[in-house]
Write an enzyme that holds these catalytic residues in place. Structure first.
Site, short mmCIF file in Angstrom:
data_model
loop_
_atom_site.label_atom_id
_atom_site.label_comp_id
_atom_site.label_asym_id
_atom_site.label_seq_id
_atom_site.Cartn_x
_atom_site.Cartn_y
_atom_site.Cartn_z
N HIS A 24 3.63 1.62 -1.79
CA HIS A 24 4.24 2.11 -3.41
C HIS A 24 2.77 2.25 -3.88
O HIS A 24 2.71 3.52 -4.64
CB HIS A 24 4.80 0.82 -3.72
CG HIS A 24 5.98 0.35 -2.88
ND1 HIS A 24 5.84 -0.66 -2.67
CD2 HIS A 24 7.20 0.78 -3.35
CE1 HIS A 24 7.33 -1.41 -2.57
NE2 HIS A 24 7.78 0.11 -1.96
N GLU A 72 0.23 -1.52 -0.55
CA GLU A 72 -0.34 0.22 0.20
C GLU A 72 0.85 1.16 -0.07
O GLU A 72 0.58 2.22 -0.21
CB GLU A 72 -0.68 0.54 1.33
CG GLU A 72 -2.71 -0.93 1.19
CD GLU A 72 -3.19 -0.73 -0.04
OE1 GLU A 72 -3.52 0.64 -0.29
OE2 GLU A 72 -3.31 -1.42 -1.07
P1 AMP Z 1 10.87 0.72 -2.14
O1 AMP Z 1 10.68 -0.74 -3.60
O2 AMP Z 1 11.85 0.09 -0.88
O3 AMP Z 1 12.94 0.96 -3.15
O4 AMP Z 1 10.15 1.94 -2.58
C1 AMP Z 1 9.92 2.76 -3.41
C2 AMP Z 1 9.58 4.27 -3.13
O5 AMP Z 1 8.42 3.30 -2.17
C3 AMP Z 1 10.05 4.98 -2.05
O6 AMP Z 1 9.56 6.02 -2.63
C4 AMP Z 1 10.19 4.70 -0.70
O7 AMP Z 1 10.15 5.54 -0.28
C5 AMP Z 1 8.73 4.31 -1.04
N1 AMP Z 1 7.50 3.74 0.10
C6 AMP Z 1 8.08 2.36 0.20
N2 AMP Z 1 7.12 2.08 1.29
C7 AMP Z 1 6.69 3.30 1.73
C8 AMP Z 1 5.81 3.51 2.98
N3 AMP Z 1 5.60 2.76 3.98
N4 AMP Z 1 4.87 4.35 2.45
C9 AMP Z 1 5.35 5.08 2.15
N5 AMP Z 1 6.22 5.33 0.62
C10 AMP Z 1 6.51 4.33 1.01
#
Ligand code: AMP
Length: 301
Positions: free
Chosen positions: A45, A43
């Site tokens: 993402h 959620e």
């Molecule tokens: P990642 O796939 O973990 O590299 O994250 C991709 C994007 O999703 C990044 O900009 C993260 O900061 C964002 N993201 C990951 N987890 C969350 C979360 N719990 N709340 C908001 N954004 C998130």
């Protein structure tokens, strides 16, 4: 009518397909938003994708587990990968195009020779424990900006230090992309959503919430008038110590732009933390003066 209403979203895996589909999309006109991810979508993402669609007419999400941002001994091999499901979820959220390259497509000549040096901002907080991590992040983000040429890119507040670095890179290098930072999305008990949470065992998952409860304790100390950074960190650590499965790596209160540790804190100061729970590394943060993320979330044990 928006292009999303006219077209079925597409999954592309090569540069040629990406460029062809981007030019078709661009032909429909309007601003384009990019949401970079490493997939295994949750959620958090998906909230970035909703934000992207609010901000722009066209939306592209990337799904790429970027080897350059993993250090030796980190979890590159076991990072969860669920591309088919990711594509379906992104499609349901109205994303126009999903770009999911393999590493050989993203880095056809091997790791790029020319890198963006993150400087001091990349050495603070997580940078102390993950040397080279932010250089790897900037390498892929700048490359994605070059490949997709978005007007706006959406990142999550969950990766607070990453957002500071990306904003700074855009400013320093005049990259011409607007950076939008979306709120941190939490599970109903308060744990920050993360693709890595699937690796927590049920007992670890129950204890992991101690991180959020510690952050709330820090925020409460601030509300009650405490302004000493170390005392607020102490309130955080006291709560976390009640959750033995959570092994703290760092907890610091920093300035939201310079990331410098603060002795005297203010409303905008950020309490940023990293901890291991089992063999999963978790990060989280809270703005001391921000509204409580969800008042229904209890923070008593
Ligand atoms: P990642 O796939 O973990 O590299 O994250 C991709 C994007 O999703 C990044 O900009 C993260 O900061 C964002 N993201 C990951 N987890 C969350 C979360 N719990 N709340 C908001 N954004 C998130």
């Amino acid at each position: 009518m928006s292009p999303s209403a006219l077209r079925r979203p597409l999954l592309v895996r090569t540069r040629d397909d990406l460029q062809r589909e981007l030019s078709v999309l661009r032909g429909t006109g309007g601003a384009l938003a990019l949401v970079p991810t490493m997939g295994s979508l949750h959620e958090g993402h998906l909230s970035l994708m909703d934000r992207a669609r609010d901000l722009a007419d066209l939306s592209v999400a990337s799904v790429f587990v970027n080897p350059l941002q993993f250090g030796p001994g980190e979890d590159l091999e076991r990072y969860p990968r669920r591309l088919e499901r990711d594509f379906e979820l992104a499609a349901q959220r109205g994303i126009d195009l999903v770009f999911a390259p393999d590493p050989e497509i993203m880095y056809p000549d091997g790791p790029p020779q020319v890198r963006v040096e993150p400087g001091l901002l990349g050495e603070r907080l997580c940078g102390r424990f993950r040397p080279g991590h932010f250089q790897g992040v900037l390498a892929v983000v700048v490359k994605l900006f070059g490949l997709v040429r978005p007007d706006v890119a959406v990142f999550g507040r969950k990766d607070f230090q990453q957002t500071v670095l990306i904003r700074r890179a855009v400013h320093d290098l005049e990259l011409g992309v607007e950076i939008e930072v979306a709120p941190l999305v939490r599970a109903s008990d308060g744990l920050a959503m993360s693709s890595r949470n699937v690796h927590l065992t049920p007992p670890e998952r129950r204890e992991a919430v101690g991180i959020f409860r510690g952050l709330i304790a820090g925020q409460e100390a601030f509300r009650k008038g405490e302004r000493s950074g170390p005392s607020i960190v102490e309130s955080f650590s006291a709560v976390v110590s009640g959750y033995p499965a959570v092994r703290l790596q760092y907890a610091e209160i920093v300035d939201p732009e310079t990331l410098e540790p603060e002795e005297e804190v203010s409303e905008a100061s950020v309490l940023a933390v990293a901890a291991h729970c089992g063999d999963v590394r978790l990060i989280d943060n809270i703005v001391l003066g921000a509204e409580e993320p969800d008042p229904r979330i209890s923070h008593s044990r």
